[in-house]
Every structure is written in C-alpha cells, then in structure tokens.
Motif scaffolding. Sequence first.
Motif, mmCIF file in Angstrom:
data_model
loop_
_atom_site.group_PDB
_atom_site.id
_atom_site.type_symbol
_atom_site.label_atom_id
_atom_site.label_comp_id
_atom_site.label_asym_id
_atom_site.label_seq_id
_atom_site.Cartn_x
_atom_site.Cartn_y
_atom_site.Cartn_z
ATOM 1 N N LYS A 61 0.826 -1.204 0.000
ATOM 2 C CA LYS A 61 0.000 0.000 0.000
ATOM 3 C C LYS A 61 0.863 1.259 0.000
ATOM 4 O O LYS A 61 0.530 2.258 -0.651
ATOM 5 C CB LYS A 61 -0.930 -0.011 1.221
ATOM 6 C CG LYS A 61 -1.894 1.173 1.251
ATOM 7 C CD LYS A 61 -2.818 1.081 2.453
ATOM 8 C CE LYS A 61 -3.794 2.262 2.478
ATOM 9 N NZ LYS A 61 -4.691 2.197 3.651
ATOM 10 N N ARG A 62 1.987 1.208 0.704
ATOM 11 C CA ARG A 62 2.849 2.396 0.788
ATOM 12 C C ARG A 62 3.799 2.473 -0.408
ATOM 13 O O ARG A 62 4.017 3.531 -0.978
ATOM 14 C CB ARG A 62 3.645 2.381 2.086
ATOM 15 C CG ARG A 62 2.805 2.642 3.315
ATOM 16 C CD ARG A 62 3.642 2.605 4.573
ATOM 17 N NE ARG A 62 2.833 2.895 5.743
ATOM 18 C CZ ARG A 62 2.624 4.124 6.218
ATOM 19 N NH1 ARG A 62 3.125 5.168 5.585
ATOM 20 N NH2 ARG A 62 1.895 4.305 7.305
ATOM 21 N N TRP A 91 6.142 6.800 -3.456
ATOM 22 C CA TRP A 91 5.560 6.901 -2.106
ATOM 23 C C TRP A 91 4.779 8.201 -2.083
ATOM 24 O O TRP A 91 5.363 9.282 -2.203
ATOM 25 C CB TRP A 91 6.668 6.921 -1.063
ATOM 26 C CG TRP A 91 6.170 6.655 0.331
ATOM 27 C CD1 TRP A 91 4.969 6.951 0.861
ATOM 28 C CD2 TRP A 91 6.928 6.027 1.364
ATOM 29 N NE1 TRP A 91 4.887 6.547 2.141
ATOM 30 C CE2 TRP A 91 6.074 5.963 2.502
ATOM 31 C CE3 TRP A 91 8.195 5.509 1.469
ATOM 32 C CZ2 TRP A 91 6.491 5.433 3.698
ATOM 33 C CZ3 TRP A 91 8.608 4.971 2.663
ATOM 34 C CH2 TRP A 91 7.765 4.916 3.761
ATOM 35 N N HIS A 108 4.211 11.178 1.737
ATOM 36 C CA HIS A 108 4.491 10.689 3.086
ATOM 37 C C HIS A 108 5.099 11.820 3.901
ATOM 38 O O HIS A 108 6.160 12.346 3.540
ATOM 39 C CB HIS A 108 5.437 9.479 3.025
ATOM 40 C CG HIS A 108 5.425 8.698 4.283
ATOM 41 N ND1 HIS A 108 6.024 9.110 5.439
ATOM 42 C CD2 HIS A 108 4.839 7.509 4.575
ATOM 43 C CE1 HIS A 108 5.851 8.209 6.388
ATOM 44 N NE2 HIS A 108 5.125 7.232 5.889
#
Length: 848
Positions: A125-126, A145, A148
């Motif tokens: 998911k990340r 990513w 974040h």
Amino acid sequence: MNAIAEKCRKVDPTDPTQGQSDTIVQLVIALALGLSAFIGFCFLRPRWKGLYAARKQQRDSADSLPVLPDTLFGWIPVLYKVTEQQVLASAGLDAFVFLSFFKMSIKLFSVMFFFALVVMAPINKRFRYLPPWGDGGDQEPTIAWYNHPQLTNMSWSNEADNDDGSKKFILPEISYLWAYFVFTYVFTALSLYFMTNYTRRIIRIRQDYLGSQTTITDRTIKLSGIPPELQSEEKIKELLEKLEIGKVENVTICRDWKKLDDMMDKRASILRRLEEAWTVHLGNQASVANAQSRVIRRSSEDYEEDESNAHESGNLLGQSHVTPYEQPRPTTKVWYGFLNLTSKKVDAIDYYEEQLRKLDDKIIEARKQQYKPTRLAFVTMDSIPACQMAVQALLDPSPMQLLAKLAPAPSDIVWPNTYQPRSSRMIRSWTVSIFIFVLTLVWLAPVGGLAGLLNLCSIQQVWPEFAKLLERHEITKALVQTGLPTLVVSLLNVAVPFLYDYLANMQGSISQGDVELSLISKNFFFTFFNVFLVFTAFGAAGKFWPALQESLKDTTKLAYRLAESIDALAIFYTNFILLQGVGLMPFRLLEFGSVALYPIMLIGAKTPRDYAELVQPPIFKYGFYLPTAILVYILCFVYSILPAGYMVLFFGLIYFVLGYFIYKYQLLYAMDHPQHATGGAWPMICHRILVGLGVFQLLMAGYIALHKSFVAATLIVPLIPLTIWYSYFYARTFEPLMKFIALRSIRRENNADFNIVDEDIGAERPAEHIRRESTTVDESREKGQKFVNPSLFVPLEKIWINGQKGSNDDSTNRGAQSPDPLGRQASTESSVSLGDTHIWRENGDNNV
C-alpha cells in the motif's frame, strides 16, 4: 487523442484501486448465484433423496454414515462431524486423498493469508512499483511513495504532480524488493513443509489401510511382455514358483476374446430391444418406484414349479399372436435379400426372442472354444508379501519382458484393451496425445479473444464504438471486461473435461483408474497452459507465436513477459477464483447436469431397466474437479506477494473451504466412485504443485529483475533448481510408498494386531494401527470377484419387465460356470422354456 486512448496511456495496472468496481460487480453476481444454489439445495435435499442422497440409499458402504437431518441447515454440523476414519470406511482412499488436498490448502493459505494481510499488504500500500510502460518502454523503474509526511526532508531523485495537483515523489530503488525476496523463500518453504507433512500422513494411513485388508487385488500382479514360449498358465506358474517369490494361486492369461465380447454386446442390445417390445405390448406399467425395488431372487422350488407347469402355462410371455392384452403386438422391419434391399414387417417379440435364442447358443459354444493368448496375464499369489516382492523386483534380464506391475481391481479392468497388442495401444496413446497438442493450439483462438476483452484499450483498437459505450456504463464495462471472460473460462473448464474424458478412454488404458489419472493430467494441462500461461504470458492469440519464438530464443523473456502482465491480470484472476468458489461451487451440490438431463432421459425411458438406470448415483470423476482446484492453488501462490495477494488468498481460502464441504457431501452421500486408484492422484497433485512453485519463483525473479533489483532476483534463482531437486527427491523417496505396500505394513490374517515384522520380535503395533473390525470398502466390493473376463462366465441376463428383474445370482442362465485355464467353458446346462422366453439354469447349483 481520444479520452480512452489517453486513459490507456496513463493506466497503472499496479494501482490497488484499479478494478475494484469490477470485483464488486463480480461479488454481487457470485453471491446471487451461490446463495440461490445453496438455498435451493437445502430446500430440495430432503425432498429429492433419490438424487441428493442416492449413495446413502443404494450403497451398503454408506450405511455407517450418520443420517442427515431433513431440516434446512441441520445437515451442515452433522456433515462437519464426519471423521476421516468414516470417510475412509465409506468412500475409500481416493476420496480421502482428494479431501486431504483441500484440507492442506485450507491450512496453508490461512497462514499465507495472515502474512499477506498483516505484512505484505501494508508494504504494497505504501510502496508501489511503476514499471516501464509507454511507447518506448525505456523509462527507469522507480518506486512511488505518495505524500508521506516523514520524508519531506529527504533528497528526491525526481518530482512530479499527481492528477489532483499534489506532489508525487519518485524514490530511487530501496530495500522494498527485499520483502518480495524474503517472502518468496518463506512461502516456498511453507508449501514444501505442508506438502511433505501431508504426504507422510497419507502414506502412513495408506499403508495401514492397505496392509490391514485382504483383497484379491492386493495379491495379484499384472504380468506383461510374456514371451511366446511361456504363454500358458502352467508355464507361468512354474516359472514364478521357481523364482521362490511365493506360491501362485491362479493365473489368467488374457486372450483374444473380441469375438465373444462382441456377441455379449450384441446380446445386451437385443435384450433391450426385446424389453422395449414387451413394454409396448404390455403397456407402460413400469414406473420409477418399481425400478427402484430390489432384485427379485427366485428359489429353486419356484423354477421346479415353472418346469412342471411349463406346458400348462406354455407361452406365458409370448403366445404367437393370441394375447390377453389390449395393445397389439409390436412389429419391426427386417431387411433381407440382395444387399438387404428387401424388407418386411414381422412380430417384434417373436423376432427378438429368436435372435436372443440363437445368440445364446452361439455364446455357449464360444465359451467352450480356445482363444489365442496374448502377452498379458494376471497372476494371483497366495499372499500379499509375495505379490509385493514380485512387483518390486526385476523378473527377467531381457528388456520389456516379464514386467510385473500391480494389477487393477477386477471390476476396474477394461477387458477389450487387455487383448489389444501393445503396439496398438501405443499408437492409440500417441495419436490421442498428438490430437490434444493440436487441440491445445486450437484453443488459442478463443482464449486469445477472451484475453482481448480484459483490456479496454484492445477493444478500442478493434471496435471503437463499443469501447465508448463501455466507457459510459461502468457496470456494463465490468460485466464485459471481467464477468464475461471469467464466466466463459469457467464454462470451458466445465465442458472441456467431457471431451478429454472421451479421449482418455480412447487411449487404450487397461483400467478405469488409469483412465481417470490420465484425465486429471490432460485437464490440468489445458487449465494450466491455456487458462494461465497463454492467457498471462502471451495475451491475444495473434501475439502467441512471436512471443513464443522470443521466449524459446531466450528463456528469461518468458519470466519478463509474465512479470509484465501478471499485475494487469490480477483483477481477472481474483474474479475468476471468486466466481469459481462463491458463485459456481454451490451449483455442484445441485448436480445441475443430472437434474437437467433427467427429464430428457425420462422421456426416452421405456423399460424398467431404463428407469432403474435413472436412479443410479451419479459418478464422481476426480479428473473433472481436481485440475481446477490445482490451478486455483497455483494462482494463490503466484499472487500471494503482489498487491492483489491478500484478495486472491482470501477468495482462494473461501474456494477451498466451500470445496471441502461440498465435495465431502457428494463423495459420502450423493455420488459414487467405482474406480480403484488407492490414492494414486496424490503424487500427481504434488508434482503439479511443484510446477506451480517453479512458475511462482520464476515470476518473482522476473518481476524483481524487471525493476532493476538484480541482486535480489539473482538470489531467488537458486530456488528453481532446488524445487527441481525436491521433485526428484520426492519421486525417489515418497512415490514408491504411494504405489506399493511396504512389507512391514502387511498384517497376517491369523493375527491382525501384529504386522509381520513386529510379530517376530513380539512388539505390538500402536493402537491406531490395529486392524479395524469391519472390512474396508475395497474388501466389500471385491468380495467374490475373479480376474476373468466377465464374458466367459457372467450369467446371461433374462428379460426384465413390469419392474421385475431376473437375478444374476439364481440359476436362470446358461454358460455360468467358471472357465478352464485355456479360456474354454464346460457345459452342464439345462433349459426351461416359458413360451418364447427361455430361462436357463445350471444343474444342481443356484448360486453361480
């Protein structure tokens, strides 16, 4: 550039949200189908016991099973409590092995689902790979990513805008791919661990099961490659006893019985026509209830009375043309004369009775004749250890001569194939194999067409207007892109096994057990090659040959091609497993095929024999169901680490849970399995699991290498030769114990609590290995059987009308004596005539 083309250019197949609407639509459809089928079965089960509890009602081996309540859902907990010992006692080793595969898969995928959900899902998911796509495909693979907050102070190699205006930072490759590397090893180790443990367990149970029973099959070997100078019962017996393996109890050389078998087939056809004629004449008084009644056994006193009153009641069933019945006697057209160009109508009953009488006389004479021996024989030893030593030894120094193998069960033998020359069987086998190879290429067209439906961009290239229509209607697009391909592939998996079943029977196998194992192999090849490899690696049929040539030149291309397309097909395979498990699996409970065919067969049924055949339990064929289950197993492994892994494993787990209970019900209560393979499907299952593991490892190596993590990809490569070595180790270590009975496992008949080795040293076997009090299902169905062609001794059936059938166990048949070693038949028959229908019996013996 239109909107669809622009969307195709920007599409990200690794996006976990991509295709969620398709899965939701498929879930709704699957739940609607599955729940309706399940509720329908629960409602119909107590009302149609003749179909849904046919085995429980008609097979003695099912008597020990608990009676299922007639309530809507009350049968579920009772079925759940049926133990493996009861499965063995009622359905035998083959059913136990089949269900064990489902149990193993449930346990394995439960563990894998936990890791996929707890560990891999957050990582996926990340971190999400953006593989190289576009026109040139030269873009460096990177890791994204999204926004974040903890990484705002890091140095970024690139920066880009998302569609919503937010920033998307592109990181150079980091240790993300090492999670893929680690779990490739972990999941491989888990699969081998569960497979090895279950193999050991099945071997232990199989050895105890077979070692504790005494059947004629366990004492019989199939001896092939017999040279001409040894083609007699006496010489074979003398040779084997000289080898000091053990004493020979009986030898049956297979002979060219084609003439006799053809006459028996012709007799069965004439008998049916005669029964149809009598049914028409008497009126259709037969009913399903009458057909379900037990076979009527007539005593010798009844026949003495028949004989004494033969003249008084002469022509009881067929006085020439004077009958007490209102219906006229039926007629049939007979062709005769030059080239059978002339015809006339004759009384059907008189004609078929005369045909039957003449054919019976010919069969009696044919049973006395001597037939040409073949190079195949069945040799029954006096003990199981002698038989096992014979099949595990080399009997002759010459190649392809005196080859001893375990014999199939007598009822399992396909006798017409026993007298076919080996060369003829080989030609038939190769012909079928070549035909299947050609057929595999033919399947490329429909499979490639289905692959094209998965991609809106492909539809845009072929049919732009239809693509625009699908783009405007989201649900219709989901149905066309996902629902239709999965449904068609599922229907192919249902229809193709019937064709392969016919081809497997045409190969010339000696036993039906071999036919079924061949069917498993053929159907798995279709599902694995066409439904998985071609669908995944090569896409549309037009791309198959270029892609195949490229892959053959460089095998690494196959790994890259799989890696490139595997993400894009994640939703399709997720929905395929969903439809198979939730949507179609409950339909197996309904036995939809039997229900649909029943009205058609009922319309064509005329005689009590026809009605009796209607109520027989359907045949359960593992080759129809096992290949799809193995494919689902492989798909769960292939996707276990990828972003869609937790969904695939979840629906895969549902598939195996539902499959275990549904197949358990069918094998125990509803369907019959007459074949006798003693669990021979388990090694086939394991080898195909290992093939799937190899594909999984190859795919993960290619997937990681595609994203430039060459160190992690290189470290995965050793798993592939390790899996190949384990396959070789498995074949050498475990397979012999799945084929033979270990001498130490064999129990002596006079002391069932000890095996033959421990008895010598006074060691008692553990309690769980003590011989069961009741006989096994194999002992029950093989009681009184012999390794003799039934055409030589089977009682000649008499006519069956008004729901009453002449028994094969009474003395109403001619030629019912056991044949002599030369394949001839002694004769001490006498006949009793009841009008035009002859009832024959043997002097002094009412039980043949």
